[in-house]
Design an enzyme around this catalytic site. Sequence first.
Site, short mmCIF file in Angstrom:
data_model
loop_
_atom_site.label_atom_id
_atom_site.label_comp_id
_atom_site.label_asym_id
_atom_site.label_seq_id
_atom_site.Cartn_x
_atom_site.Cartn_y
_atom_site.Cartn_z
N ASP A 43 1.78 -19.01 4.13
CA ASP A 43 1.84 -17.56 3.71
C ASP A 43 1.00 -16.63 4.19
OD1 ASP A 43 0.24 -17.41 1.44
OD2 ASP A 43 1.91 -18.65 0.66
N GLU A 94 -1.02 -26.17 8.86
CA GLU A 94 -0.10 -26.10 7.79
C GLU A 94 0.99 -27.01 8.75
OE1 GLU A 94 1.60 -24.22 5.27
OE2 GLU A 94 3.25 -25.82 5.79
N TYR A 148 -3.64 -15.95 -7.82
CA TYR A 148 -3.61 -17.33 -7.44
C TYR A 148 -4.60 -17.16 -5.84
CZ TYR A 148 -2.34 -21.54 -4.97
OH TYR A 148 -2.26 -22.77 -4.55
N GLN A 149 -4.38 -16.44 -4.84
CA GLN A 149 -4.97 -16.43 -3.77
C GLN A 149 -6.40 -16.24 -3.90
OE1 GLN A 149 -2.57 -17.13 -1.55
NE2 GLN A 149 -0.83 -16.01 -2.06
N ASP A 158 -0.15 -32.39 10.18
CA ASP A 158 -0.15 -32.79 8.85
C ASP A 158 -1.59 -33.10 8.42
OD1 ASP A 158 -0.65 -34.79 6.67
OD2 ASP A 158 0.93 -35.92 7.41
N ASP A 199 -3.92 -25.44 -0.23
CA ASP A 199 -3.07 -24.58 -0.98
C ASP A 199 -1.65 -25.21 -0.86
OD1 ASP A 199 -1.48 -22.43 -1.96
OD2 ASP A 199 -1.72 -21.30 -0.18
N SER A 200 -1.43 -26.00 -1.73
CA SER A 200 -0.16 -26.81 -1.56
C SER A 200 1.03 -26.35 -2.56
CB SER A 200 -0.38 -28.23 -1.85
OG SER A 200 -1.02 -28.17 -3.28
N TYR A 230 4.56 -18.20 -12.12
CA TYR A 230 4.68 -19.82 -12.04
C TYR A 230 5.08 -20.12 -13.55
CZ TYR A 230 2.16 -19.86 -7.61
OH TYR A 230 1.78 -19.87 -6.46
N1 SPM Z 1 -0.12 -19.12 -1.15
C1 SPM Z 1 0.67 -19.31 -2.07
C2 SPM Z 1 1.30 -20.88 -2.00
C3 SPM Z 1 1.73 -21.44 -3.43
N2 SPM Z 1 1.11 -22.78 -3.77
C4 SPM Z 1 0.96 -22.98 -5.10
C5 SPM Z 1 2.62 -23.10 -5.71
C6 SPM Z 1 2.85 -23.78 -6.84
C7 SPM Z 1 4.23 -23.64 -7.17
N3 SPM Z 1 4.56 -24.36 -8.50
C8 SPM Z 1 3.61 -24.18 -9.63
C9 SPM Z 1 4.46 -24.78 -10.81
C10 SPM Z 1 3.63 -25.20 -11.72
N4 SPM Z 1 3.02 -26.56 -11.40
#
Ligand code: SPM
Length: 295
Positions: A93, A113, A68-69, A144, A162-163, A230
Site C-alpha cells: 500500500d 512485494e 501502524y505505519q 517473494d 509489513d505482512s 484492527y
Molecule cells: N500497511 C498496512 C498493511 C497491514 N499489515 C498488517 C495487517 C494486519 C491485519 N490483521 C490484524 C489482525 C490482528 N492480528
Amino acid sequence: MDFVNCEGWLTELDDMWPGKALSIQVEKEICHLRSPFQDIRLFETTDCGKMLVLDGMIQFTEYDEFAYQEMMTHVPMFSHPAPEKVLVIGGGDGGILRELAKHDTVKEIDICEIDEEVINVCREHVPSLACGFDDPRVNIHIADGSEFIKSHNSYYDVIIVDSSDPIGPGEALFHKAFYAGMKQALNDGGIIASQGESFFLHPEVFCNLLGVVRSLFPICGYSFMLVPTYPGGNIGVCLGSLKHKVNSPARRPSAEQQSKFNYYTPELHQASAVLPAFGQRLIDKVMAADPNSFN
Ligand code: SPM
C-alpha cells in the site's frame, strides 16, 4: 459484497479471533479483483475513509493507518544510529514507504512485494498511502520476500516486514527460516521489525514469533500500539537487533521531523515496550523457554 450485510456493515470474521469480530460501515465498493495470490477489495467507508481488505481481512483504514505505519517504521529507524539502506517486505500500500521518506539518513529504500495488484490498486485509488512510492530513493521489486533476501547478504541496516496475518500469502513470513534469512541480509548492527500480532488476541502467534526472534538475535523486543480498526484494537511490532537496543531510541527526531508524525514520539517509543502484567509474563515465559522450541 457478499460479506457486507444489507445495512452496509462489513464484519471481519476469522478463526484467528474466534467468537469476536470487528464491523466497519461501508458506503461503496471502489474495486474488487482476484490476483494470483488473493482476493483484493477496496471500500469507501462511512467514517473511516478508504479501507483495503485482502482475503476478507482488513489491512488498513485511512482513519487510523498512521498509528501502524509510524510505529512499524520509526521504532526500528530511531533505534538505529544511522540507517542508510532499508528493505520493506510486503507493504504494497506504500504507507511504510511514506514514513521512511521522512528520514534524511536513508539513501536507498527497496520494497519487495509479492502481489503487484495491491500496489496497482493503492497507487490508483489511495494516494494518501501510495504517495510513498513517489520518493526517488524507492526501488520496487515484485518478488517473494523470502527469496529476495537470499541475494542480499549483509546489506540492509533495517528490514521492515509489513505482512498480513499468517494465513494466505503472508504465511511464510512468520517462520524461523525467513527470520534466519533476514538476519543474513542485515549489515553490522542491523535491525528487523515485523508485524508482531496481538498478545491479547492471539498469544500463541505472538509467543512463537518472539521466540523465533529471540532464538536468532542477541536483542529482541516488542512495541505495542493502538489501532482501533484492527480486531481487539491493538497490534505490535516484533523487533530483532544485532547490536542496538530497541526499547528506546538511539536518536531523537528533529522538531521538523516530529511535526510530521501523528503517533510516534521518543517517549512513546519507550512506553510502547512496557506491556500489561499478563503480556510481560508471556514475554518472560518466551525468554525462559528452550530457544529451539520455536519455529
Ligand atoms: N500497511 C498496512 C498493511 C497491514 N499489515 C498488517 C495487517 C494486519 C491485519 N490483521 C490484524 C489482525 C490482528 N492480528
